[in-house]
Design a protein around this motif. Sequence first.
Motif, PDB file in Angstrom:
ATOM      1  N   CYS A 103       0.800  -1.292   0.119  1.00  0.00           N
ATOM      2  CA  CYS A 103      -0.024   0.029   0.000  1.00  0.00           C
ATOM      3  C   CYS A 103       0.905   1.223   0.110  1.00  0.00           C
ATOM      4  O   CYS A 103       1.591   1.164   0.812  1.00  0.00           O
ATOM      5  CB  CYS A 103      -1.056   0.225   1.227  1.00  0.00           C
ATOM      6  N   CYS A 109      -6.653   2.913   1.879  1.00  0.00           N
ATOM      7  CA  CYS A 109      -6.776   1.402   1.104  1.00  0.00           C
ATOM      8  C   CYS A 109      -8.454   0.970   1.335  1.00  0.00           C
ATOM      9  O   CYS A 109      -8.905   0.902   2.387  1.00  0.00           O
ATOM     10  CB  CYS A 109      -5.594   0.466   1.710  1.00  0.00           C
ATOM     11  N   ILE A 111      -9.275  -1.837   0.300  1.00  0.00           N
ATOM     12  CA  ILE A 111      -9.145  -3.419   0.666  1.00  0.00           C
ATOM     13  C   ILE A 111      -9.244  -3.632   2.376  1.00  0.00           C
ATOM     14  O   ILE A 111     -10.145  -4.140   2.864  1.00  0.00           O
ATOM     15  CB  ILE A 111      -8.146  -4.115   0.286  1.00  0.00           C
ATOM     16  N   ARG A 112      -8.357  -2.625   2.853  1.00  0.00           N
ATOM     17  CA  ARG A 112      -8.233  -2.464   4.228  1.00  0.00           C
ATOM     18  C   ARG A 112      -9.535  -2.335   5.053  1.00  0.00           C
ATOM     19  O   ARG A 112      -9.984  -2.598   6.046  1.00  0.00           O
ATOM     20  CB  ARG A 112      -7.061  -1.412   4.776  1.00  0.00           C
ATOM     21  N   SER A 114     -12.459  -2.559   3.816  1.00  0.00           N
ATOM     22  CA  SER A 114     -13.591  -4.001   3.967  1.00  0.00           C
ATOM     23  C   SER A 114     -13.295  -4.929   4.736  1.00  0.00           C
ATOM     24  O   SER A 114     -13.855  -5.454   5.787  1.00  0.00           O
ATOM     25  CB  SER A 114     -13.395  -4.557   2.395  1.00  0.00           C
TER      26      SER A 114
ATOM     27  N   LYS B   7      -3.467 -11.862  -1.392  1.00  0.00           N
ATOM     28  CA  LYS B   7      -3.511 -10.077  -1.426  1.00  0.00           C
ATOM     29  C   LYS B   7      -3.090  -9.743  -2.605  1.00  0.00           C
ATOM     30  O   LYS B   7      -3.668  -8.786  -3.094  1.00  0.00           O
ATOM     31  CB  LYS B   7      -2.529  -9.952  -0.121  1.00  0.00           C
ATOM     32  N   ILE B  10      -5.975  -9.644  -5.088  1.00  0.00           N
ATOM     33  CA  ILE B  10      -6.960  -8.568  -4.937  1.00  0.00           C
ATOM     34  C   ILE B  10      -6.632  -7.284  -5.587  1.00  0.00           C
ATOM     35  O   ILE B  10      -7.144  -6.510  -6.065  1.00  0.00           O
ATOM     36  CB  ILE B  10      -7.271  -8.403  -3.449  1.00  0.00           C
ATOM     37  N   HIS B  11      -5.286  -7.047  -4.919  1.00  0.00           N
ATOM     38  CA  HIS B  11      -4.552  -5.611  -5.352  1.00  0.00           C
ATOM     39  C   HIS B  11      -4.567  -5.840  -7.052  1.00  0.00           C
ATOM     40  O   HIS B  11      -4.783  -4.514  -7.586  1.00  0.00           O
ATOM     41  CB  HIS B  11      -3.289  -5.448  -4.861  1.00  0.00           C
ATOM     42  N   VAL B  14      -8.234  -4.870  -8.304  1.00  0.00           N
ATOM     43  CA  VAL B  14      -8.452  -3.420  -8.037  1.00  0.00           C
ATOM     44  C   VAL B  14      -7.801  -2.460  -8.809  1.00  0.00           C
ATOM     45  O   VAL B  14      -8.495  -1.569  -9.615  1.00  0.00           O
ATOM     46  CB  VAL B  14      -8.146  -3.238  -6.468  1.00  0.00           C
ATOM     47  N   LEU B  75     -14.766  -9.977  -3.051  1.00  0.00           N
ATOM     48  CA  LEU B  75     -13.708 -10.430  -2.288  1.00  0.00           C
ATOM     49  C   LEU B  75     -14.233 -12.111  -1.846  1.00  0.00           C
ATOM     50  O   LEU B  75     -13.124 -12.872  -1.788  1.00  0.00           O
ATOM     51  CB  LEU B  75     -13.405  -9.592  -0.932  1.00  0.00           C
ATOM     52  N   SER B 129     -18.449  -6.687  -0.620  1.00  0.00           N
ATOM     53  CA  SER B 129     -17.079  -6.032  -0.903  1.00  0.00           C
ATOM     54  C   SER B 129     -16.786  -6.180  -2.437  1.00  0.00           C
ATOM     55  O   SER B 129     -15.752  -7.086  -2.685  1.00  0.00           O
ATOM     56  CB  SER B 129     -16.075  -6.427  -0.219  1.00  0.00           C
ATOM     57  N   ILE B 134     -14.890  -1.167  -3.431  1.00  0.00           N
ATOM     58  CA  ILE B 134     -13.494  -0.728  -2.909  1.00  0.00           C
ATOM     59  C   ILE B 134     -12.968   0.321  -3.633  1.00  0.00           C
ATOM     60  O   ILE B 134     -12.429   1.312  -2.991  1.00  0.00           O
ATOM     61  CB  ILE B 134     -12.597  -2.082  -3.117  1.00  0.00           C
TER      62      ILE B 134
END
Lengths: 144, 144
Positions: A103, A109, A111-112, A114, B7, B10-11, B14, B75, B129, B134
């Motif tokens: 990040c 963020c 994601i954080r 959620s 992780k 997801i990043h 996004v 998610l 989510s 997000i």
Amino acid sequence: MLSKKCKYAIHALVYLAEHYDQGPVQIEEIAKKQHIPHKFLEAILLELRHAEILESKKGKGGGYFLVKKPSEVNLMQVMRLIDGPIALLPCVSLNFYDRCEECKNEKTCGIRDSLTIVRDETLRVLEQSTLARILRREKQLAQK
Amino acid sequence: MLSKKCKYAIHALVYLAEHYDQGPVQIEEIAKKQHIPHKFLEAILLELRHAEILESKKGKGGGYFLVKKPSEVNLMQVMRLIDGPIALLPCVSLNFYDRCEECKNEKTCGIRDSLTIVRDETLRVLEQSTLARILRREKQLAQK
DNA sequence: TAAAAGCCTACTAAATCAATAGATTATAAA
DNA sequence: TTTATAATCTATTGATTTAGTAGGCTTTTA
């Protein structure tokens, strides 16, 4: 997912809650009744003793027993002790926080954001899940 | 805890949601911007393509892009795909159910009962989510 | 037809998980 | 005071999972 160790710990604690105030219960008895390898259980109970959830007595007639009341031990405590963080990412953890390298800006963020909600909901339920409550629920379910 | 792989997934998603409808984005670009090892990301994106969340184009000017709308990817889907079960025990999982060897009676297990509530709450939040949400939240947080 | 970019198979180092082994220490009863 | 009992401590181990890496293959487009 919980580790087997943590699952074993919970089962052992529920068993000890069933025998609360009835004197020490031997590792072997718990191991047999809950189908947990004796030596593995030994290590788990020791950890719970160091966390001051259990106490033990050595020698004949010895064993383990709860020092806290079944209503004072919950799944949040046990899971944190045995498996560590409950949050889904270190940067969302209350007790095991570690910053997120990816990040740029943790504050913004999404994601954080959620996963913080997930954490809070999970903690709320796990904290309510005391040994006393688990036992009560088992009896309720058995009656139906 | 989520794996790093999840992780990263997801990043990456996004990032692709930010570039939705703007043509293919190359692995290398995502890798650099999101600090993900190139080869590892390659494997992740391939998995997301097999799950029909992404599509790819080969050759010059190629890359990856979302086939689903950012509001249709959440998610829950991504975590299940990459890390498997969301429930804390196999005997509580909807998509990866496996019976519990320790329990005599799964129906009356008080632990299972607690963890079912955790699962339902978690699923509810994770399903809400979406990538769209997000992104929206990130913009909101950035404005403050 | 050559460069770009994803696809596919295989491998590996490190960490974590799920135990096991064996010797030691404390306690209670005979 | 000895003996059996039961927890304690140290250490090791095999299996699995995680987090990658290497390298060649295939497809596309300029």
